[in-house]
Design an enzyme around this catalytic site. Structure first.
Site, PDB file in Angstrom:
ATOM      1  N   ASP A  54      -2.255  23.246  34.527  1.00  0.00           N
ATOM      2  CA  ASP A  54      -0.836  23.555  34.702  1.00  0.00           C
ATOM      3  C   ASP A  54      -0.396  23.099  36.091  1.00  0.00           C
ATOM      4  O   ASP A  54      -1.063  22.290  36.722  1.00  0.00           O
ATOM      5  CB  ASP A  54      -0.580  25.040  34.482  1.00  0.00           C
ATOM      6  CG  ASP A  54       0.757  25.296  33.816  1.00  0.00           C
ATOM      7  OD1 ASP A  54       1.694  24.507  34.037  1.00  0.00           O
ATOM      8  OD2 ASP A  54       0.892  26.291  33.087  1.00  0.00           O
ATOM      9  N   ASP A 114       4.265  26.433  41.351  1.00  0.00           N
ATOM     10  CA  ASP A 114       5.538  26.602  40.646  1.00  0.00           C
ATOM     11  C   ASP A 114       6.284  27.808  41.192  1.00  0.00           C
ATOM     12  O   ASP A 114       5.695  28.875  41.428  1.00  0.00           O
ATOM     13  CB  ASP A 114       5.305  26.768  39.144  1.00  0.00           C
ATOM     14  CG  ASP A 114       4.964  25.446  38.458  1.00  0.00           C
ATOM     15  OD1 ASP A 114       4.798  24.432  39.167  1.00  0.00           O
ATOM     16  OD2 ASP A 114       4.844  25.435  37.220  1.00  0.00           O
ATOM     17  N   ASP A 152      -0.950  28.398  36.845  1.00  0.00           N
ATOM     18  CA  ASP A 152      -0.675  27.508  37.958  1.00  0.00           C
ATOM     19  C   ASP A 152      -1.635  27.817  39.101  1.00  0.00           C
ATOM     20  O   ASP A 152      -2.210  28.909  39.176  1.00  0.00           O
ATOM     21  CB  ASP A 152       0.756  27.706  38.466  1.00  0.00           C
ATOM     22  CG  ASP A 152       1.805  27.445  37.413  1.00  0.00           C
ATOM     23  OD1 ASP A 152       1.678  26.425  36.696  1.00  0.00           O
ATOM     24  OD2 ASP A 152       2.751  28.249  37.294  1.00  0.00           O
ATOM     25  N   ARG A 166       7.198  15.634  40.047  1.00  0.00           N
ATOM     26  CA  ARG A 166       7.562  16.972  40.517  1.00  0.00           C
ATOM     27  C   ARG A 166       7.157  17.142  41.983  1.00  0.00           C
ATOM     28  O   ARG A 166       6.332  17.987  42.340  1.00  0.00           O
ATOM     29  CB  ARG A 166       6.936  18.083  39.668  1.00  0.00           C
ATOM     30  CG  ARG A 166       7.261  18.008  38.201  1.00  0.00           C
ATOM     31  CD  ARG A 166       6.698  19.202  37.451  1.00  0.00           C
ATOM     32  NE  ARG A 166       6.847  19.043  36.007  1.00  0.00           N
ATOM     33  CZ  ARG A 166       6.437  19.932  35.109  1.00  0.00           C
ATOM     34  NH1 ARG A 166       5.853  21.035  35.497  1.00  0.00           N
ATOM     35  NH2 ARG A 166       6.610  19.710  33.828  1.00  0.00           N
TER      36      ARG A 166
END
Length: 386
Positions: free
Chosen positions: A224, A228, A195, A281
């Site tokens: 990715d 996160d 990430d 997201r």
């Protein structure tokens, strides 16, 4: 039937790493549709709603007008977002300045404090500088290529120099760290499984004025996530960042099966962030408690996604060219909760299956009205604005 296209379904049923699935054909259609909508924005037909003056926030109920605005069409508005932004500048006079300390769940994070700064220009020097838990301030000068992620120790401030310093190809990981600040970094194209930033088993984190980006020229899993937050992390503020050109924006809680670790944690504040051409997201939140206020979302399929019992307060945000601004009912077996107030949905739908109980954040903050958010966020989010 429960919708399963937070990230859709691939032709061969390919499943994403967190249990979500995506329809590649649908993504192609969304891209074409986005082009048409961006043309409409330029022509001045995007909705722009003026929603009152700046005020200090306390407890409020859910705004019933949000549902009405969700059903409205963009043709109901006579002004473009450009006019909206101009009016906002006139109405508010001055825009909020960059904070010197975090607001929200991450309040109290100090990072390296007043430690003498070390400036680095290479990956090896950076790795050495951010190791360990002693107080430290590390300035990154220049764009550094990396593969994978670099672990950041506790009591650390990482600060980019200028507007273009940072990392490309990978990212940073905060694992079992506490009291970390990451500001003013350009973080781009984090190749899977890395990430842009991963926050894992970490507490007291402030992620501020960074620019996260990739591209949507590759398969959805080529890169990715941009940011996160998972494995029971807590007390985090994500503010004044720009997220651009990506499929998977910011995931909070990596799995439906991680309730034992995540329940009671994953408390995150997102404010004054700019999400542009990010598919979904924005964020996706499981189990935790999220406060999403004064953000600007452009060109999304789904914006805020509350799931697995998460409690989310969505307040004074602006959505443009977005299919679903807020959903509580996709992809997971257990729905989430959401409270909406003061948002400019811009014609986006909402899917609120369960109204939440989180209406009063446990910290002081001031939410500017949605009418000024576009002007404020586009002027000040991202690198080079400190």
């Amino acid at each position: 039937m429960r919708s399963t296209h937070d990230h859709g379904t691939t032709h061969d049923g390919d499943v994403l790493d967190d249990g979500d699935v995506m329809d590649v054909t649908r993504v192609t259609r969304v891209t074409v549709r986005d082009r048409r909508r961006l043309t409409a924005v330029a022509a001045g037909v995007t909705a722009a709603l003026a929603l009152g003056g700046l005020s200090t926030v306390s407890a409020h109920g859910a705004d019933p007008a949000d549902a009405t605005r969700a059903d409205a069409t963009r043709a109901d508005s006579a002004r473009s977002d450009t006019a909206h932004a101009t009016a906002a500048r006139s109405a508010t006079g001055t825009r909020p300045a960059a904070e010197t300390t975090p607001i929200g769940f991450g309040a109290g994070t100090t990072g390296g404090g007043n430690a003498t700064a070390t400036t680095v220009t290479s990956l090896d020097a950076f790795k050495a500088a951010v190791t360990g838990d002693k107080a430290k301030v590390v300035k990154v000068s220049g764009l550094i290529s990396l593969t994978g992620q670099v672990d950041i120790g506790s009591n650390t401030t990482v600060l980019g120099v200028g507007s273009g310093s940072g990392f490309t190809g990978g990212g940073l990981r905060l694992k079992e760290s506490t009291n970390v600040i990451v500001r003013n970094l350009a973080i781009s194209k984090p190749r899977k499984p890395s990430d842009g930033i991963t926050v894992q088993k970490s507490t007291r984190v402030w992620i501020d004025h960074n620019t996260f980006s990739a591209d949507r020229d590759h398969d959805k899993d080529y890169y990715d996530g941009l940011l996160d937050i998972n494995h029971g992390s807590d007390n985090i503020t994500v503010s004044w960042n720009k997220f651009a050109d990506h499929f998977k924006g910011s995931l909070v809680g990596h799995s439906d099966n991680n309730a034992s670790e995540d329940t009671g944690h994953l408390k995150v504040t997102y404010h004054h962030n700019w999400f542009t051409n990010v598919y979904s997201r924005i964020p996706s939140l499981r189990f935790g408690t999220g406060h999403f206020y004064d953000n600007y979302v452009q060109g999304a399929e789904t914006g805020v996604h509350s799931r697995m019992g998460a409690q989310t307060l969505v307040e004074n945000n602006v959505f443009r060219d977005t299919e679903v601004a807020v959903t509580t009912s996709r992809d997971s077996d257990v729905d989430g909760y959401a409270v909406l107030r003061g948002n400019d949905l811009g014609g986006a739908a909402t899917e609120i299956s369960r109204t939440g109980s989180f209406t009063t954040p446990p910290y002081a903050y001031t939410a500017e009205p949605a009418s000024s958010v576009v002007a404020t966020v586009t002027a000040q989010a991202g690198t080079g604005k400190l």
